[in-house]
Design a protein around this motif. Structure first.
Motif, mmCIF file in Angstrom:
data_model
loop_
_atom_site.group_PDB
_atom_site.id
_atom_site.type_symbol
_atom_site.label_atom_id
_atom_site.label_comp_id
_atom_site.label_asym_id
_atom_site.label_seq_id
_atom_site.Cartn_x
_atom_site.Cartn_y
_atom_site.Cartn_z
ATOM 1 N N TYR A 30 24.039 59.970 25.620
ATOM 2 C CA TYR A 30 23.802 58.402 26.065
ATOM 3 C C TYR A 30 23.060 58.701 27.226
ATOM 4 O O TYR A 30 22.043 57.534 27.466
ATOM 5 C CB TYR A 30 25.016 58.275 26.959
ATOM 6 N N GLY A 31 22.886 59.213 28.440
ATOM 7 C CA GLY A 31 21.869 58.855 29.297
ATOM 8 C C GLY A 31 22.514 58.341 30.203
ATOM 9 O O GLY A 31 21.359 58.131 31.579
ATOM 10 N N GLY A 32 24.271 58.744 30.928
ATOM 11 C CA GLY A 32 24.117 57.947 31.563
ATOM 12 C C GLY A 32 25.784 58.187 31.737
ATOM 13 O O GLY A 32 26.323 58.811 30.742
ATOM 14 N N SER A 33 26.562 57.206 32.541
ATOM 15 C CA SER A 33 27.549 57.366 32.698
ATOM 16 C C SER A 33 28.201 56.494 31.687
ATOM 17 O O SER A 33 27.999 55.638 31.092
ATOM 18 C CB SER A 33 28.474 56.416 34.101
ATOM 19 N N VAL A 34 30.200 57.109 31.100
ATOM 20 C CA VAL A 34 30.577 56.512 29.395
ATOM 21 C C VAL A 34 31.879 56.152 30.569
ATOM 22 O O VAL A 34 32.675 56.300 29.734
ATOM 23 C CB VAL A 34 30.546 57.308 28.480
ATOM 24 N N GLY A 35 32.470 56.346 31.914
ATOM 25 C CA GLY A 35 33.351 56.324 32.148
ATOM 26 C C GLY A 35 33.719 56.373 33.903
ATOM 27 O O GLY A 35 32.494 57.736 33.873
ATOM 28 N N GLY A 36 34.624 56.212 34.241
ATOM 29 C CA GLY A 36 34.172 56.439 35.908
ATOM 30 C C GLY A 36 36.389 56.568 36.247
ATOM 31 O O GLY A 36 36.781 55.183 35.825
ATOM 32 N N GLY A 37 36.010 56.024 37.803
ATOM 33 C CA GLY A 37 37.004 55.708 38.324
ATOM 34 C C GLY A 37 37.636 56.945 39.772
ATOM 35 O O GLY A 37 36.261 57.305 40.117
ATOM 36 N N GLY A 38 38.266 56.627 40.825
ATOM 37 C CA GLY A 38 39.112 57.081 41.888
ATOM 38 C C GLY A 38 40.113 57.003 42.117
ATOM 39 O O GLY A 38 40.746 55.453 41.472
ATOM 40 N N ARG A 39 40.367 57.084 43.591
ATOM 41 C CA ARG A 39 41.749 56.770 44.423
ATOM 42 C C ARG A 39 41.717 55.619 45.130
ATOM 43 O O ARG A 39 39.836 55.292 46.066
ATOM 44 C CB ARG A 39 42.181 57.642 45.472
ATOM 45 N N TYR A 40 41.911 54.600 45.387
ATOM 46 C CA TYR A 40 41.924 53.407 46.057
ATOM 47 C C TYR A 40 43.192 53.076 46.346
ATOM 48 O O TYR A 40 43.991 51.579 45.921
ATOM 49 C CB TYR A 40 42.086 51.758 45.057
ATOM 50 N N ASP A 41 43.675 53.585 47.805
ATOM 51 C CA ASP A 41 44.916 53.679 48.408
ATOM 52 C C ASP A 41 45.460 52.577 49.139
ATOM 53 O O ASP A 41 46.459 52.492 50.041
ATOM 54 C CB ASP A 41 45.323 55.244 48.722
ATOM 55 N N THR A 42 44.262 52.137 49.217
ATOM 56 C CA THR A 42 44.343 50.680 50.680
ATOM 57 C C THR A 42 44.456 48.849 50.077
ATOM 58 O O THR A 42 44.488 48.231 50.153
ATOM 59 C CB THR A 42 43.394 50.203 52.194
ATOM 60 N N MET A 43 44.455 49.238 48.564
ATOM 61 C CA MET A 43 43.946 48.245 47.810
ATOM 62 C C MET A 43 45.179 46.926 47.670
ATOM 63 O O MET A 43 45.541 46.245 47.920
ATOM 64 C CB MET A 43 43.648 47.993 46.456
ATOM 65 N N VAL A 44 46.511 47.824 47.192
ATOM 66 C CA VAL A 44 47.608 47.218 46.990
ATOM 67 C C VAL A 44 48.530 46.147 48.012
ATOM 68 O O VAL A 44 48.860 45.799 48.236
ATOM 69 C CB VAL A 44 49.359 47.640 46.753
ATOM 70 N N GLY A 45 47.225 47.140 49.188
ATOM 71 C CA GLY A 45 48.233 46.646 51.099
ATOM 72 C C GLY A 45 47.386 45.592 51.024
ATOM 73 O O GLY A 45 48.164 44.799 51.857
ATOM 74 N N ARG A 46 46.530 45.215 50.804
ATOM 75 C CA ARG A 46 45.574 43.724 50.669
ATOM 76 C C ARG A 46 46.457 41.890 50.227
ATOM 77 O O ARG A 46 46.456 41.318 51.104
ATOM 78 C CB ARG A 46 44.236 43.978 50.644
ATOM 79 N N PHE A 47 47.280 42.936 49.602
ATOM 80 C CA PHE A 47 48.432 41.404 48.579
ATOM 81 C C PHE A 47 49.323 42.267 49.918
ATOM 82 O O PHE A 47 50.325 40.537 49.521
ATOM 83 C CB PHE A 47 48.057 42.413 47.451
ATOM 84 N N THR A 48 50.306 43.034 49.554
ATOM 85 C CA THR A 48 51.338 43.132 49.806
ATOM 86 C C THR A 48 51.634 43.602 51.573
ATOM 87 O O THR A 48 52.455 43.365 52.009
ATOM 88 C CB THR A 48 52.481 44.110 49.463
ATOM 89 N N GLY A 49 50.406 44.147 52.309
ATOM 90 C CA GLY A 49 50.657 44.125 53.807
ATOM 91 C C GLY A 49 51.117 45.355 53.528
ATOM 92 O O GLY A 49 51.387 46.591 54.946
ATOM 93 N N GLN A 50 51.518 46.349 52.762
ATOM 94 C CA GLN A 50 51.936 47.759 52.896
ATOM 95 C C GLN A 50 51.372 48.463 51.605
ATOM 96 O O GLN A 50 50.835 48.364 50.673
ATOM 97 C CB GLN A 50 53.226 47.596 52.400
ATOM 98 N N ASP A 51 49.712 49.590 52.282
ATOM 99 C CA ASP A 51 49.914 50.500 51.674
ATOM 100 C C ASP A 51 50.462 51.111 50.848
ATOM 101 O O ASP A 51 51.297 51.987 51.011
ATOM 102 C CB ASP A 51 48.196 51.110 52.241
ATOM 103 N N THR A 52 49.527 51.328 49.311
ATOM 104 C CA THR A 52 50.362 51.778 48.259
ATOM 105 C C THR A 52 49.442 52.945 47.689
ATOM 106 O O THR A 52 48.436 53.182 46.848
ATOM 107 C CB THR A 52 51.088 50.881 47.184
#
Length: 426
Positions: free
Chosen positions: A314-336
């Motif tokens: 393909y010559g590039g990325s065909v997928g990806g991701g990572g860890r996002y530990d503070t994003m839930v906390g922006r909705f609930t006030g408590q990091d998950t």
């Protein structure tokens, strides 16, 4: 007014052959991810505009298809700014909707929660090969697991899937956002400059080290900080070298950690090393895993390990991701703790189409070509035979014989019909 028969720019029609490939890939995704314990969920294609523009979507926030308010709420004459006109938008990825979903339903979900989500997303991007404005994303995420077992499980599920689709010798590039922060701190960049510096570093594979250096200097960053940063990458051999992890992976990571010293958060290097070695040793699929200190990922919500799948064909990325530990906390006030991986479904399907991939099938494909002179009884008899074959698991199509019978049979053969039966009025 003449109606347009071509799709809107960036959208496309999908023909039967490609649709067959896509459905097969989706079925394989479901089966593989379910075998790893992931449960399928579904979220709406429209999200509140506040969620999409909350500052965690990176460059994608500039590409949102925004939706006007409806009915009496749409007051064009009174509008003074964009916010007066819009209150929703089409989702640009599946992670933001997933986090909202989890925040709203966590009391009813298992912990850790292993989610599988398959659905279309929309970005007002410039169309190109393998990139559209509407495209399918296929995500797996683990929420509530703080250890690196989440990253390992995601990598193993993804590599297992690609192996089942006959992809081999692809490379997983891996890094950690905390390593990038350690580099920026070591080089003397101000903390409020980190994200902008990372965006430039992410262009290393496109414009090279000289291009990155020039862009950083043009942006006004201090010469000493830029020179120090570029010397770190110059000291890293960014060629892939050996297969698997090997010296290219673990030794490169260890050398960089030693260089950064106290600028790097304690335990980050060991954590990433463990992910790489366990994933490489545990997968049944043949692939390479490469520590790449220039890997950034575009989303600003990442907090820890990040990864991409690179394929030479393909010559590039065909997928990806990572860890996002503070994003839930922006909705609930408590990091998950949370971690996810998304496969490039459109690109994977495209590559299978280009290589002429034949879907493994145990079902027989039979076609009945009925001459126009056949009687009603002959038509009825053909349909009865077709129904019996369908009951036995065959895929059967009954159709009238065309004047150009050879062309019709050639088309059916291309579609995978191996048993073509001609019915005449003898």
């Amino acid at each position: 007014m003449t109606l347009k028969k071509k799709p809107t720019t960036g959208m496309r029609d999908i023909l039967p052959r490609e649709m067959e490939i896509r459905e097969y890939v989706l079925d394989m995704i479901r089966k593989t991810y379910k075998s790893f314990g992931f449960d399928q969920i579904e979220t709406p294609c429209v999200e509140p505009i506040e969620n999409l523009t909350g500052g965690h979507g990176g460059e994608n926030e500039k590409l949102i298809f925004k939706i006007l308010k409806r009915g009496e709420k749409l007051r064009l004459a009174e509008a003074k700014e964009e916010a007066d006109l819009t209150d929703g938008g089409l989702r640009f990825d599946l992670t933001v909707p997933l986090v909202r979903y989890y925040s709203n339903n966590s009391a009813e979900l298992s912990s850790p929660f292993k989610a599988m989500q398959l659905g279309n997303v929309w970005r007002a991007d410039r169309p190109q090969r393998g990139r559209f404005r509407q495209f399918m994303q296929c995500d797996i995420d683990i929420l509530g697991e703080a250890s690196n077992l989440a990253e390992i499980e995601l990598i193993l599920a993804m590599t297992t899937l690609l192996g089942k689709l006959d992809f081999k010798n692809f490379t997983i590039r891996i890094n950690d956002r905390r390593i990038l922060k350690g580099i920026a701190k070591y080089c003397g960049f101000n903390e409020d400059q980190y994200d902008d510096v990372f965006i430039v570093l992410d262009k290393m594979d496109k414009i090279g080290a000289d291009g990155v250096k020039e862009e950083l200097l043009s942006a006004g960053y201090a010469q000493d900080a830029v020179d120090k940063c570029m010397s770190i990458f110059a000291a890293q051999d960014l060629s892939e070298g050996a297969d698997g992890v090997g010296a290219v992976g673990l030794d490169r990571l260890s050398d960089l950690a030693s260089t950064l010293g106290d600028s790097l958060e304690e335990g980050v290097s060991d954590n990433l090393s463990e992910i790489m070695s366990v994933a490489a040793d545990s997968s049944a699929t043949e692939f390479k895993i490469l520590f790449d200190p220039t890997l950034v990922r575009g989303m600003s919500y990442y907090t820890g390990p990040i990864f991409e799948i690179a394929m030479d064909e393909y010559g590039g990325s065909v997928g990806g991701g990572g860890r996002y530990d503070t994003m839930v906390g922006r909705f609930t006030g408590q990091d998950t703790p949370a971690c996810g991986f998304s496969i490039g479904f459109e690109r994977i399907s495209m590559l299978l189409m280009e290589r002429g991939y034949q879907i493994p099938s145990e079902s027989k494909k039979v076609a009945f070509l009925i001459d126009k002179k056949c009687t009603a009884d002959q038509v009825r008899s053909s349909i009865d035979q077709a129904n019996k074959l369908r009951a036995e698991g065959a895929h059967v199509s009954v159709m009238r014989m065309k004047k150009n019978k050879k062309f019709q049979k050639d088309q059916l053969t291309e579609q995978g019909f191996t048993d073509i039966r001609e019915v005449f009025n003898d």
